[in-house]
Design an enzyme around this catalytic site. Sequence first.
Site, PDB file in Angstrom:
ATOM      1  N   ASP A 185     -10.368   2.899   3.712  1.00  8.79           N
ATOM      2  CA  ASP A 185     -10.295   2.076   4.904  1.00  8.79           C
ATOM      3  C   ASP A 185      -9.245   2.704   5.813  1.00  8.79           C
ATOM      4  OD1 ASP A 185     -10.536  -0.130   6.639  1.00  8.79           O
ATOM      5  OD2 ASP A 185      -8.906  -1.175   5.616  1.00  8.79           O
ATOM      6  N   ASP A 205      -7.366   0.769   8.892  1.00  4.68           N
ATOM      7  CA  ASP A 205      -6.299  -0.151   9.284  1.00  4.68           C
ATOM      8  C   ASP A 205      -5.640  -0.789   8.070  1.00  4.68           C
ATOM      9  OD1 ASP A 205      -7.218  -1.294  12.509  1.00  4.68           O
ATOM     10  OD2 ASP A 205      -8.177   0.321  11.419  1.00  4.68           O
TER      11      ASP A 205
END
Length: 216
Positions: free
Chosen positions: A10, A12
């Site tokens: 991922d 963020d």
Amino acid sequence: MTSARTVIFDCDSTLSAVEGIDELAIGHREEVARLTALAMAGAIPLEEVYARRLDLIRPSRAELERVGALYVERLVPDAPRVIRELQQAGVIVRVLSGGLAPAVRHVAAHLGIAATAVGAVEVYFSPAGQYAGFDNASPLARSGGKRDWIVANASELPRPVMLVGDGITDLEARPVIDRFIAFAGIVSRPEVIGQADAVVTERSLAPVLELVLGHR
């Protein structure tokens, strides 16, 4: 021998300490942060908040360039080394994010990850660089989208597949991967940690090397 042939990160609050959509939300920060937190905790479906956030923010090309630079400025410690060592070991590395593609591709490029190895939501601009909409057909703009993206791209993701992320949208991919690692070094979400195969609590991605390669 590696424990994963593909590692998907991922962006963020995983590769970077930034939540890009919150950084764009000047003037609407409180409402956007509230919606983001609810979606990442699984309290409301992502698709219910995605278009609303962007309609509030209407980010320009320049604003997304700024967020891309901020992603790089606030990279999680050891992220460049972790990516480099995984790639040197022959592990396929991907970035998979519900964030906005121009900014996510910027940090990926900084980490030596090709644009073609990034999954994120495309944004459209006018000739003057003003916001003109987003790809509302993207699976990454809805709940379960990361799972669907992985299924659609399975032929390019050698197994075993490991996913490293902090939110419920990452956990949703658990049925179609081999190992889910909850990254809690920036944001700790109990509802995600409780269902992970392993948890990284340090503010560092170095433990991922130990999980994949057996060393840090």
